[in-house]
Enzyme design. Structure first.
Site, PDB file in Angstrom:
ATOM      1  N   HIS A 160     -13.634   4.096  -8.114  1.00  0.00           N
ATOM      2  CA  HIS A 160     -13.003   5.134  -7.295  1.00  0.00           C
ATOM      3  C   HIS A 160     -14.014   6.134  -6.771  1.00  0.00           C
ATOM      4  CE1 HIS A 160      -9.281   3.428  -8.998  1.00  0.00           C
ATOM      5  NE2 HIS A 160      -8.957   3.578  -7.731  1.00  0.00           N
ATOM      6  N   ARG A 195      -3.764   6.765  -0.577  1.00  0.00           N
ATOM      7  CA  ARG A 195      -3.778   6.871  -2.042  1.00  0.00           C
ATOM      8  C   ARG A 195      -3.234   8.251  -2.422  1.00  0.00           C
ATOM      9  NH1 ARG A 195      -8.696   3.598  -1.254  1.00  0.00           N
ATOM     10  NH2 ARG A 195      -8.735   1.921  -2.789  1.00  0.00           N
ATOM     11  N   ARG A 201       1.182   4.931  -0.832  1.00  0.00           N
ATOM     12  CA  ARG A 201       1.307   4.326  -2.159  1.00  0.00           C
ATOM     13  C   ARG A 201       1.734   5.394  -3.142  1.00  0.00           C
ATOM     14  NH1 ARG A 201      -3.900   1.654  -4.825  1.00  0.00           N
ATOM     15  NH2 ARG A 201      -4.501   3.813  -5.119  1.00  0.00           N
ATOM     16  N   GLU A 204      -2.179  -6.752  -7.429  1.00  0.00           N
ATOM     17  CA  GLU A 204      -3.497  -6.429  -7.981  1.00  0.00           C
ATOM     18  C   GLU A 204      -3.601  -6.767  -9.464  1.00  0.00           C
ATOM     19  OE1 GLU A 204      -4.318  -2.254  -7.331  1.00  0.00           O
ATOM     20  OE2 GLU A 204      -2.282  -1.661  -7.803  1.00  0.00           O
ATOM     21  N   ASN A 206      -9.669  -4.825  -5.451  1.00  0.00           N
ATOM     22  CA  ASN A 206     -10.534  -4.116  -6.410  1.00  0.00           C
ATOM     23  C   ASN A 206     -10.020  -4.362  -7.823  1.00  0.00           C
ATOM     24  OD1 ASN A 206     -11.495  -3.091  -4.024  1.00  0.00           O
ATOM     25  ND2 ASN A 206     -10.424  -1.143  -4.203  1.00  0.00           N
ATOM     26  N   ASP A 207      -8.704  -4.200  -7.984  1.00  0.00           N
ATOM     27  CA  ASP A 207      -8.136  -4.429  -9.312  1.00  0.00           C
ATOM     28  C   ASP A 207      -7.890  -5.905  -9.584  1.00  0.00           C
ATOM     29  OD1 ASP A 207      -7.997  -1.983 -10.709  1.00  0.00           O
ATOM     30  OD2 ASP A 207      -6.500  -1.287  -9.281  1.00  0.00           O
ATOM     31  N   ARG A 254     -14.372  -2.511 -13.162  1.00  0.00           N
ATOM     32  CA  ARG A 254     -14.920  -2.238 -11.825  1.00  0.00           C
ATOM     33  C   ARG A 254     -15.855  -1.034 -11.788  1.00  0.00           C
ATOM     34  NH1 ARG A 254      -9.351  -0.417  -8.733  1.00  0.00           N
ATOM     35  NH2 ARG A 254     -10.652   0.770  -7.306  1.00  0.00           N
ATOM     36  N   CYS A 305      -5.607  -4.386   1.069  1.00  0.00           N
ATOM     37  CA  CYS A 305      -6.154  -3.024   1.199  1.00  0.00           C
ATOM     38  C   CYS A 305      -7.292  -2.771   0.219  1.00  0.00           C
ATOM     39  CB  CYS A 305      -5.058  -1.979   1.023  1.00  0.00           C
ATOM     40  SG  CYS A 305      -4.293  -2.045  -0.607  1.00  0.00           S
TER      41      CYS A 305
HETATM   42  C1  PEP Z   1      -7.259  -2.092  -5.244  1.00  0.00           C
HETATM   43  O1  PEP Z   1      -7.141  -2.152  -6.471  1.00  0.00           O
HETATM   44  O2  PEP Z   1      -7.828  -2.965  -4.556  1.00  0.00           O
HETATM   45  C2  PEP Z   1      -6.735  -0.919  -4.526  1.00  0.00           C
HETATM   46  C3  PEP Z   1      -6.707  -0.862  -3.214  1.00  0.00           C
HETATM   47  O3  PEP Z   1      -6.311   0.139  -5.279  1.00  0.00           O
HETATM   48  P1  PEP Z   1      -7.325   1.192  -5.959  1.00  0.00           P
HETATM   49  O4  PEP Z   1      -8.713   0.886  -5.472  1.00  0.00           O
HETATM   50  O5  PEP Z   1      -6.894   2.551  -5.573  1.00  0.00           O
HETATM   51  O6  PEP Z   1      -7.153   0.917  -7.412  1.00  0.00           O
HETATM   52 MG    MG Z   2      -5.796  -0.778  -7.450  1.00  0.00          MG
END
Ligand code: PEP
Ligand code: MG
Length: 600
Positions: free
Chosen positions: A194, A302, A338, A438, A461-462, A472, A509
């Site tokens: 993040h 977000r 979200r 995710e 990402n998740d 991550r 996303c």
């Molecule tokens: C993700 O997990 O890809 C996502 C877009 O959510 P975040 O990065 O806010 O966890």
């Molecule tokens: Mg995520």
């Protein structure tokens, strides 16, 4: 001169001066006995340190009340800390401990506070437990003053700096004085952490995961940060500086280039397949940047960044105003908001002490937190529903792992809608509801989820983190987070196929959506809509326009049949060489890129 290598997390290049940031760390403390004749001087040292800490808190409070830094909610916390600092009982406890032990005052303050904190943490009263973090903060300020160290804060910077830290939290990035921070260098963190996402959204170049940075760099050191290559030159030589000037020029050219010419053109392949390109945002004011880059909508707002701030959870009216602002700014284009994705590394200050978890990423996060706190969740849902009349709203639920969570969230949404109606508040009749894919179980059960959703948005990402079991934010295992792993590609394919079978959209996303090295593969897998940081839109659009959908499908079929990520990375590189890519789409200097894979 020393050269450090890290992960290119947010693009750009900068020359500047290091500011060592260690806000949450208590300095290392010596422990020694103070000779009886020096004890009076030691007591005076404590009084002077308390005065210095008090002056520091008063000045932060005044700044906060004037609207600078983290904002008004923060001043209440600073006020509470001032009361603790001035509390005669607290001062008496420190002095009593000093008389008992005869040790130096830094150690005595630390030891006294440790005792108070453990009693607070064991309390059954939540309000009391919550104050433990404040007393820790007060102690840290006194200890720094005793050691003669300057206060360490990113809020009141009086010159331009490059922030160097072991790690940095999303909340710290939000409270820093943005205009003064020219780049960020940390030892921890990965490309999809993040901290990286926020730095990108703020347009601040960032190199994360640069091992040894906090010890190799001294305060005030000149630094040359090339965040496209992920390198940091510490005290650069005259020769290296001369070469770096060219890096700076190129970064500037790239930041300015491309977007104007492409803005009005569709994201359409050479053989006529059109996809949608949208923007990810963290604060309402980012909507302007999204429009400027040619975003067709907001694919991910977000909303948790509205909550991650010192002070109370934002009220329903405050949230309604923020959501309305984005909807209005986007002038009828779709806006995907979200619901709260708190937890993991985004713990709300209010719940910091409740969330003492061994594995926060597998814990009380996102939809789980919202379902466990229906009052907070429904306040957000009502705010979203009330704002919906200002534009084209979509609501997206994060970290859904199966149908039960989705159905509970939908039931609470129905309740929130009924509550708005009972108050005669207007609500739009056409709000699409989406599910983030995710968690691997959601991808595997996507056919079930597709029956209750209007769209999917894949959070790579998740999804990568949870499928490959790679934290991550942990730079040590960052190289294992390879989205071209066939395991990931198969989950993407299952998700897209399940969505299309039920006639709903499959959007993406996660950060992968903004990586032009993956655009062809994602198109081939059938992703309909890509949402990314605004500055990536021109490069991805240029890439889409240079490809043929038919070739992309052949590439995806090949990659899906791949044995492993290395084989697929080689396949992607060979494919990129074969398909001429526009210069604007490369996004990295020739010969330096890791594109298309493997990822750093
Ligand atoms: C993700 O997990 O890809 C996502 C877009 O959510 P975040 O990065 O806010 O966890
Ligand atoms: Mg995520």
């Amino acid at each position: 001169m020393k050269k450090l290598k890290g992960i290119p997390a947010a693009p750009g290049a900068v020359l500047g001066k290091a500011f060592l940031y260690a806000e949450n760390e208590v300095p290392e403390l010596a422990k020694y006995t103070v000779a009886p004749k020096a004890r009076n001087a030691e007591r005076k040292r404590l009084a002077a340190a308390i005065d210095a800490a008090s002056a520091e808190l008063r000045s932060l409070k005044a700044r906060s009340e004037a609207g600078a830094g983290a904002g008004a909610g923060y001043s209440a916390i600073l006020g509470a800390q001032l009361l603790m600092l001035d509390d005669p009982e607290f001062q008496a406890a420190v002095l009593t401990r000093f008389e008992e032990t005869g040790f130096n005052m830094e150690w005595v303050v630390y030891d006294t506070v440790r005792g108070i904190m453990s009693r607070m943490a064991a309390s059954t009263l939540p309000a009391f437990r919550e104050r433990a973090a404040d007393i820790h903060d007060v102690a840290r300020r006194i200890i720094r003053a005793l050691l003669g160290q300057k206060p360490c804060s990113l809020e009141g910077l009086d010159e331009d700096v490059i922030v160097v830290a072991r790690d940095i939290l999303p909340s710290e990035l939000f409270s820093m004085q943005r205009s003064r921070v020219k780049a960020i260098v940390t030892e921890q963190g990965g490309a999809t952490s993040h901290a990286a996402i926020i730095a990108k959204a703020f347009g601040i170049p960032a190199v994360l995961g640069a091992q040894g940075a906090a010890s190799a760099i001294a305060a005030g050191d000149p630094l040359a940060v090339d965040a496209d290559a992920g390198t940091v030159l510490v005290r650069p030589s005259a020769k290296a500086l001369a070469a770096f000037r060219e890096v700076l020029r190129e970064a500037k050219r790239r930041a300015a280039g491309g977007s104007k010419a492409l803005r009005k053109l569709p994201a359409e392949t050479k053989d006529g397949m059109t996809v949608t390109l949208e923007a990810n945002i963290g604060v309402p004011s980012d909507a302007a940047r999204a429009l400027d880059a040619g975003a067709e909508g907001i694919g991910l707002y977000r909303s948790e960044f509205l909550f991650i701030r010192p002070g109370a959870v934002p009220s329903e009216d405050e949230q309604t105003a923020a959501y309305r602002a984005v909807l209005e700014a986007m002038q009828g284009r779709p806006v995907t908001i979200r619901t709260l994705d708190a937890g993991g590394d985004k713990v709300l200050p209010e719940f910091e002490n409740d969330a003492d978890e061994k594995n926060p990423l597998l814990g009380w996060r996102a939809i789980r937190f919202s379902l466990a706190r229906p009052a907070i969740f429904k306040t957000q849902l009502r705010a979203l529903l009330r704002a919906s009349v200002a534009g084209n709203l979509r609501i997206l639920f994060p970290l859904v792992s199966g149908i039960e969570e989705l159905e509970q969230a939908l039931a609470l949404l129905d309740e929130a809608r009924a509550e708005c109606r009972a108050k005669r508040q207007r609500v739009s009749g056409s709000i699409d509801i989406g599910v983030m894919i995710e968690v691997p179980s959601a991808a595997l059960a996507a056919d079930v989820l597709a029956g209750r959703a209007d769209f999917f948005s894949i959070g790579t990402n998740d999804l990568v983190q949870y499928t490959l079991a790679v934290d991550r934010g942990n730079s040590r295992v960052g190289a294992l987070a390879q989205p071209c792993h066939p395991g990931i590609l198969r989950l993407l394919k299952m998700t897209v196929d399940a969505a299309h079978a039920k006639g709903i959209r499959a959007a993406m996303c996660g950060e992968l959506a903004g990586d032009p090295a993956y655009t062809g593969l994602l198109l081939g897998l059938g992703i309909d809509s890509f949402s990314m940081d605004a500055q990536a839109i021109p490069r991805v659009k240029a890439m889409v326009r240079s490809l043929r959908a038919e070739d992309c499908r052949a590439l995806a079929a090949c990659a899906l049949a791949g044995r492993g990520w290395q084989e697929n990375a080689a396949l992607l590189r060979a494919w990129a060489r074969k398909h001429e890519r526009p210069a604007a789409a490369r996004g990295r200097r020739p010969g330096k890129g890791s594109a298309p894979a493997p990822r750093a």
